[in-house]
Design an enzyme around this catalytic site. Sequence first.
Site, PDB file in Angstrom:
ATOM      1  N   ASP A   1       1.326  -4.782 -13.659  1.00  0.00           N
ATOM      2  CA  ASP A   1       1.232  -6.221 -13.878  1.00  0.00           C
ATOM      3  C   ASP A   1      -0.104  -6.459 -14.572  1.00  0.00           C
ATOM      4  OD1 ASP A   1       0.751  -8.911 -13.808  1.00  0.00           O
ATOM      5  OD2 ASP A   1       1.684  -9.200 -11.839  1.00  0.00           O
TER       6      ASP A   1
ATOM      7  N   ASP B   1       0.861  -8.611 -39.163  1.00  0.00           N
ATOM      8  CA  ASP B   1       1.707  -9.554 -39.883  1.00  0.00           C
ATOM      9  C   ASP B   1       2.715  -8.644 -40.574  1.00  0.00           C
ATOM     10  OD1 ASP B   1       2.934 -11.119 -41.887  1.00  0.00           O
ATOM     11  OD2 ASP B   1       1.314 -12.576 -41.715  1.00  0.00           O
ATOM     12  N   HIS B   2       3.910  -8.516 -40.014  1.00  0.00           N
ATOM     13  CA  HIS B   2       4.781  -7.437 -40.481  1.00  0.00           C
ATOM     14  C   HIS B   2       5.219  -7.610 -41.941  1.00  0.00           C
ATOM     15  CE1 HIS B   2       7.827 -10.262 -39.066  1.00  0.00           C
ATOM     16  NE2 HIS B   2       8.668  -9.663 -39.884  1.00  0.00           N
TER      17      HIS B   2
ATOM     18  N   HIS C   1       2.911 -15.531 -42.520  1.00  0.00           N
ATOM     19  CA  HIS C   1       3.538 -14.720 -43.566  1.00  0.00           C
ATOM     20  C   HIS C   1       3.389 -15.316 -44.977  1.00  0.00           C
ATOM     21  CE1 HIS C   1       5.012 -12.859 -40.038  1.00  0.00           C
ATOM     22  NE2 HIS C   1       5.992 -13.713 -39.805  1.00  0.00           N
TER      23      HIS C   1
ATOM     24  N   LEU D   1      10.809  -6.037 -28.717  1.00  0.00           N
ATOM     25  CA  LEU D   1      10.066  -5.500 -29.864  1.00  0.00           C
ATOM     26  C   LEU D   1       9.879  -3.990 -29.727  1.00  0.00           C
ATOM     27  CD1 LEU D   1       8.367  -6.402 -32.439  1.00  0.00           C
ATOM     28  CD2 LEU D   1       6.402  -6.027 -30.972  1.00  0.00           C
TER      29      LEU D   1
END
Length: 496
Positions: free
Chosen positions: A86, A178-179, A241, A18
């Site tokens: 980490d 929420d693209h 979506h 991403l």
Amino acid sequence: MQNEKVALFIIFGGSGDLARRKLYPSLFRLYQKGYLSRHFAVIGTARRPWENDYYRQIVVDSLNDIQATDEQIAEFAGHFYYQSHDVTNAAHYTVLKKLADTLDQKYQLQHNRIYYLAMSPNFFGTIAKHLKSEQILTTAGFNRLIIEKPFGHDYESAAELNQQIRASFEEDQIYRIDHYLGKEMVQNIAAIRFGNNIIESLWNNRYIDNIQITLSEALGVEERAGYYESAGAMRDMVQNHISQIATLLAMEPPVSFSARDIRHEKIKVLRSLHIDTPEEAQHNFVRGQYGPAVIDGQRLEGYREANNVASDSKTETYVAGKMEFENYRWAGVPFYVRTGKRLAKKETRVDIVYKQLPTNIFKAAQDDNKLGHNILTIFIEPTEGFSLRVNAKRLGQGFATRPVDLNFRHSAAATGNSPEAYERLLLDAMNGDSTNFTHWDELSQTWKFADVVEKVWSENTPTDFPNYASGSMGPKAADELLARDGRHWIFSAQPK
Ligand code: NAD
């Protein structure tokens, strides 16, 4: 510069897919447009022991498709720093804090921090906790947390995750991505509705017969199979979506176009979303899984043949269903929704189907003269635009009518220049504008809605999987779902 934003980005999962495919290119475009200039820095973290130079090269490589001078790219990449980290190790946050404080001074970042969690949601709670306990959160500037989907697996796990995050961040500091909400034509829903009297005045159950939302994908699960196996189309697409698009279509006009007022309306309309009983869920939802097919002489594998997928997988790669909002505006208007992988065509669109006129006065003029429904279609992907279908007289003698589409499409050139969803959303987060992010109250409601369907499905093993061929428009039952109500899907692509 007037528009310049001032912030330190800390990206958790800086070596991931991403970050490379979406975040670095989007940050660069914001840099090219002047939103980012001198006063920004990015810390990328992941477990691997990389040096800054190596990391910067990764950033540079991610910009391959963007036109820019080497100088500009090098200058941009110079703002990036790598920290091997980490997320479960408390001591690592102390080192991270030191670097953050140093960069804050170096670039005069006014203690503004944006934390982007571009990694597995299993770690969201731990990261949020440590950001607070190790005092990486600042008191002088802003702290904003951007998190990726999936937000939980069901209502219970989402609520637990939310609690963990809320222990460190206030709701208004949390930006749940929420693209789809960053897409041009999804944002255009508000303009079309609230900017046009002829549309908003008819936007109710007196004039609208049904609304159809289609998110059809041509690709299969590809390399996401591992995650997809445990999620399925309902969790991957419908709970988030599709529900968000339905909410934008169904909400009342907000008092103003501000994040607060829009959220208020979205949450309100979601409270009227009918949560099915198990019997209703079984009746109102259809699931499917794609099987193999041979298209143009090439064999496409079925879902069960994909890597990391069980050979008897019960995971749905297709969902069609009916959502209903029980309020004055929408009572009686079904919102039919569907999404699936390996369908005939990639297409995201909304079809608003208006009711028929009370009578057809042209009937006598010609026997077979039928008036079609008026349909407003909002094209979201890959084309961006909308069209309105009206009935008009056919040219010539007699009085036959025919449907005519009034079309508007954004030109390819204009679309090419329009910002990508991630670019918009990153800028929104920098501006503190949460309009296009999801509030917990929205998520909790859509999870409750999805949970009923998931439960019914988990208790009733599908016996007919795979039940649609790659390259088709999905299982037959999805057509029957509408046929039962005397309706049909407006969009249909020819099977390949
Ligand atoms: P990825 O597997 O490519 O990257 C995960 C990153 O996390 C890597 O940088 C890895 O080094 C790091 N990481 C893993 N364990 C770690 C640990 N213990 N400590 C520190 N770092 C650790 O994943 P991705 O595809 O980039 O997805 C990231 C998030 O974004 C996920 O929540 C995913 O669901 C979501 N998402 C991804 C996409 C996409 O297009 N890739 C789209 C939508 C949502």
